[in-house]
Motif scaffolding. Structure first.
Motif, PDB file in Angstrom:
ATOM      1  N   LEU A   1      68.774  12.629  50.624  1.00  0.00           N
ATOM      2  CA  LEU A   1      69.657  13.780  50.862  1.00  0.00           C
ATOM      3  C   LEU A   1      70.567  13.572  52.060  1.00  0.00           C
ATOM      4  CD1 LEU A   1      67.294  16.807  50.163  1.00  0.00           C
ATOM      5  CD2 LEU A   1      68.842  15.604  48.612  1.00  0.00           C
ATOM      6  N   SER A   2      70.056  12.907  53.125  1.00  0.00           N
ATOM      7  CA  SER A   2      70.882  12.745  54.322  1.00  0.00           C
ATOM      8  C   SER A   2      72.144  11.917  54.061  1.00  0.00           C
ATOM      9  CB  SER A   2      70.042  12.117  55.443  1.00  0.00           C
ATOM     10  OG  SER A   2      70.801  12.006  56.620  1.00  0.00           O
ATOM     11  N   PRO A   3      72.044  10.718  53.459  1.00  0.00           N
ATOM     12  CA  PRO A   3      73.285   9.977  53.178  1.00  0.00           C
ATOM     13  C   PRO A   3      74.162  10.651  52.120  1.00  0.00           C
ATOM     14  CG  PRO A   3      71.378   8.831  52.270  1.00  0.00           C
ATOM     15  CD  PRO A   3      70.856   9.923  53.121  1.00  0.00           C
ATOM     16  N   LEU A   4      73.528  11.426  51.209  1.00  0.00           N
ATOM     17  CA  LEU A   4      74.328  12.134  50.206  1.00  0.00           C
ATOM     18  C   LEU A   4      75.257  13.138  50.879  1.00  0.00           C
ATOM     19  CD1 LEU A   4      75.050  12.930  47.295  1.00  0.00           C
ATOM     20  CD2 LEU A   4      73.061  14.464  47.316  1.00  0.00           C
TER      21      LEU A   4
ATOM     22  N   ARG B   1      80.159  21.233  61.328  1.00  0.00           N
ATOM     23  CA  ARG B   1      78.942  20.588  61.834  1.00  0.00           C
ATOM     24  C   ARG B   1      77.814  20.785  60.809  1.00  0.00           C
ATOM     25  NH1 ARG B   1      78.032  23.817  65.351  1.00  0.00           N
ATOM     26  NH2 ARG B   1      75.974  24.724  64.870  1.00  0.00           N
ATOM     27  N   VAL B   2      77.125  19.716  60.522  1.00  0.00           N
ATOM     28  CA  VAL B   2      75.996  19.795  59.568  1.00  0.00           C
ATOM     29  C   VAL B   2      74.698  19.514  60.324  1.00  0.00           C
ATOM     30  CG1 VAL B   2      74.945  18.850  57.480  1.00  0.00           C
ATOM     31  CG2 VAL B   2      77.443  19.062  57.639  1.00  0.00           C
TER      32      VAL B   2
ATOM     33  N   ILE C   1      77.091  22.298  48.766  1.00  0.00           N
ATOM     34  CA  ILE C   1      77.765  21.886  49.999  1.00  0.00           C
ATOM     35  C   ILE C   1      79.274  21.808  49.779  1.00  0.00           C
ATOM     36  CG2 ILE C   1      78.060  19.959  51.607  1.00  0.00           C
ATOM     37  CD1 ILE C   1      75.104  19.489  51.514  1.00  0.00           C
ATOM     38  N   THR C   2      79.694  21.327  48.616  1.00  0.00           N
ATOM     39  CA  THR C   2      81.139  21.266  48.314  1.00  0.00           C
ATOM     40  C   THR C   2      81.744  22.662  48.316  1.00  0.00           C
ATOM     41  OG1 THR C   2      80.836  19.255  47.006  1.00  0.00           O
ATOM     42  CG2 THR C   2      82.847  20.510  46.640  1.00  0.00           C
TER      43      THR C   2
ATOM     44  N   SER D   1      86.235  25.888  62.803  1.00  0.00           N
ATOM     45  CA  SER D   1      84.952  25.190  62.840  1.00  0.00           C
ATOM     46  C   SER D   1      83.884  26.025  62.128  1.00  0.00           C
ATOM     47  CB  SER D   1      84.524  24.916  64.288  1.00  0.00           C
ATOM     48  OG  SER D   1      84.343  26.138  64.979  1.00  0.00           O
ATOM     49  N   GLY D   2      82.746  25.444  61.945  1.00  0.00           N
ATOM     50  CA  GLY D   2      81.615  26.128  61.294  1.00  0.00           C
ATOM     51  C   GLY D   2      80.417  25.198  61.223  1.00  0.00           C
ATOM     52  N   ALA D   3      79.382  25.714  60.629  1.00  0.00           N
ATOM     53  CA  ALA D   3      78.139  24.919  60.555  1.00  0.00           C
ATOM     54  C   ALA D   3      77.471  25.116  59.205  1.00  0.00           C
ATOM     55  CB  ALA D   3      77.168  25.299  61.670  1.00  0.00           C
ATOM     56  N   ILE D   4      76.955  24.034  58.690  1.00  0.00           N
ATOM     57  CA  ILE D   4      76.144  24.044  57.467  1.00  0.00           C
ATOM     58  C   ILE D   4      74.746  23.577  57.846  1.00  0.00           C
ATOM     59  CG2 ILE D   4      75.815  23.023  55.182  1.00  0.00           C
ATOM     60  CD1 ILE D   4      78.837  22.782  54.942  1.00  0.00           C
TER      61      ILE D   4
END
Length: 606
Positions: free
Chosen positions: A475-478, A493-494, A519-520, A532-535
């Motif tokens: 999941l991280s590299p995806l 920012r994720v 995520i898209t 800006s924002g965060a996921i």
């Protein structure tokens, strides 16, 4: 016919009248008094009986205490018989010393003497059983009991072993000992048996290398010699000088019996010995077992060992460990066990069969120690390695084929990954060439979904196992790939919090499409008008449930948009993929907009 004995009263005794008894006096009259002493004399007279009574209790305790610890041990059974014999001797002496007539005294003395003589044979029997390792022939025990049988026959034949009895201040006592010839024979046999028993204990002590056995033998010898010294002093100072004291040989022998009891109890000879335990335990175990003593001599084997090695029932007994096992590693392990450096260990060795064939085995060895920490022996458990060796040979032959299959599977995954890259490139070109913005966006979405599949096959190509991948490594590299493919997105920012658990490979593709879609969508719509924002992406597995959450701190979703109600293709596809995995998706509205995917780990396709 008048009785042939008369009542004798010592000087200084209270006066009394003696009534002669007839030879045909009934048993009920044996306790009828012929003397009527005063009360003070009566209290002194019963002193010997009280001593006898306490001896009865002590002998009974010693015998039962040893016997109950291990009823099947022969030495314990003989010791119990010895204690019961002394107990009966003391019991009849108790009646003898307190008898109120001479006839009663002689009657109880006749019952006391056989048990007193029998103790000589029982003591020899006990030392033979304790000090010898092999079963002795019958004639050895016949010789051990022969003197006892002779003296018993002499006593019950009607001939007096002890001389005339007199009534002293402490009860009846013998004024004269046995005839000189019988006394000399008795003393000679006693000294002969004493010498034999001492010799047995000396050999018993020298033959063993255990300090426990040496101390036990020394305690037995000390008890024997102390009892002999006290008995000699008593006979010289009391009987030799004709003092009016009762004869208490069983009380003096109590020193010897107490010493034997102490030696058995203190040095742990009441428990299971190696030879006894092996018969009872080893024969019922299905593993290949061998038992050896502290000298590394085999003392017991079981049926599995005999089947494996080809030895007959007792053919391997007496052989040394080095004669049965071959291997430098095992020899080194045995030395470490003997020295106390280790208490157990496992090595590979070879077991030499009766035909001389070397059988590969995995040998587990462990020490057997007593309570004092002394080495009693070693126990070996051997596992036949021939089936494993055959399997290793077969695996060696198939190793080349297996490596070829692994290379072929890796090549398939690599080609699929390349094909995915080609498809992405075609979709990218198609989107760039399209004048319709909606069509270009749809093609871009398809390209991102292909991206999740490409990442999956790239990870499978690089992984050691093709059946599963760790959650974090997939999941991280995806997520990183998705962010790189959307360069126009604001500074988002994720934050990732991914647990360390595996996901089955067949569940990764639909799960990757779901993560990609959520995520898209967040990148496209959640941060409109913001710089800006965060996921937030988290995944955990607990109680058989896999829980994945994708949240953002963006503007939120309209009220009419929800899982299962949205007219759009994306959320419908997400719900369909979750059901395909046997799970569910729900939407939480609040400070953050969060999609929560819950999957049953057992229901996921393997």
């Amino acid at each position: 016919m008048e009785a042939a004995v008369s009542c004798v009263v010592n000087e200084g005794m209270p006066t009394a009248s003696c009534v002669a008894k007839r030879a045909d006096t009934s048993f009920g009259e044996l306790y009828k008094p012929c003397l009527l002493p005063d009360s003070a004399y009566t209290s002194r007279m019963y002193l010997a009986s009280v001593i006898s009574f306490f001896c009865v209790l002590i002998y009974l305790f010693f015998g039962l205490n040893v016997y109950r610890a291990n009823p099947k041990a022969q030495a314990n059974r003989v010791f119990l018989a010895l204690c019961l014999n002394y107990m009966l001797a003391a019991l009849f002496s108790m009646f003898q010393y307190s008898a109120l007539s001479l006839e009663a005294c002689l009657f109880w003395n006749t019952l006391h003497l056989p048990f007193s003589f029998l103790s000589v044979g029982l003591l020899m029997h006990f030392h033979i059983v304790l000090c010898t390792t092999k079963k002795q022939p019958l004639w050895v025990y016949v010789l051990a009991y022969l003197p006892s049988l002779y003296f018993i026959a002499y006593a019950v034949s009607g001939r007096a072993y002890l001389g005339d009895f007199a009534l002293g201040p402490y009860g009846w006592y013998p004024r004269l000992m046995a005839p000189p010839l019988i006394s000399a024979l008795n003393v000679g046999i006693f000294f002969l048996f004493l010498a034999i028993e001492l010799a047995l204990l000396v050999l018993y002590r020298r033959r063993s290398r255990l300090r426990r056995v040496k101390r036990q033998a020394r305690a037995l010898m000390h008890a024997m010699l102390l009892s002999f010294a006290v008995s000699g002093a008593y006979n010289a100072l009391v009987l030799g000088r004709g003092l009016p004291m009762p004869l208490l040989p069983f009380a003096l022998q109590l020193i010897w019996i107490a010493g034997i009891w102490f030696a058995l109890k203190r040095y742990d000879f009441l428990g299971l010995s190696i030879s006894f335990a092996s018969r009872q335990i080893i024969s019922h175990i299905n593993e290949t077992l061998l038992l050896c003593d502290d000298g590394l001599t085999i003392v017991e084997t079981n049926e599995r060992f005999r089947k494996l090695s080809g030895y007959a029932d007792d053919e391997a007994l007496g052989l040394s460990v080095s004669q049965l096992f071959v291997g430098e590693d095992l020899n080194a392990l045995v030395l470490r066990l003997q020295s106390g450096v280790e208490q157990q260990g496992t090595v590979e060795a070879c077991l030499r069969s009766s035909a001389g064939k070397a059988i590969p085995v995995m040998a587990y060895a462990s020490t057997l120690r007593d309570k004092a920490g002394e080495l009693e022996g070693l126990i070996f458990v051997a596992e036949d390695l021939r089936p494993l060796k055959q399997l290793e040979a077969l695996n060696a032959k198939n190793e080349t084929l297996l490596n070829e299959k692994k290379l072929l599977l890796a090549e398939v995954h690599h080609r699929i990954k390349n094909n995915m890259a080609t498809i992405r490139a075609i979709l990218n070109l198609q989107a760039s060439a399209s004048d319709n913005a909606e069509a270009a966006a749809a093609i871009g979405d398809a390209e991102n979904r292909v991206l999740s599949m490409a990442v999956l096959y790239d990870k499978l190509y690089r992984a050691d196992s093709y059946r599963k991948l760790s959650c974090d490594s997939y999941l991280s590299p995806l997520v990183d790939e998705i962010l790189e493919n959307m360069p126009t997105v604001a500074a988002i920012r994720v934050e990732k919090n991914l647990g360390d658990f595996d996901l089955p490979a067949d569940a990764l593709l639909p799960l990757g499409i779901i993560i990609n879609e959520l995520i898209t969508n967040a990148l496209k719509y959640a941060f409109k008008g913001r710089a800006s924002g965060a996921i937030y992406l988290s995944a955990e597995s607990a109680g058989g449930i896999i829980r994945i959450q994708i949240a953002d701190d963006g503007v939120g979703l309209p009220d009419q948009v929800d899982v299962g109600k949205s007219p759009g293709f994306g959320l419908s596809m997400i719900e369909s993929m979750a059901k395909q995995l046997g799970g569910s998706v729900r939407l939480n509205r609040g400070e953050r907009t969060a999609f929560i995917i819950e999957l049953n780990a057992a229901a996921c396709p393997a």
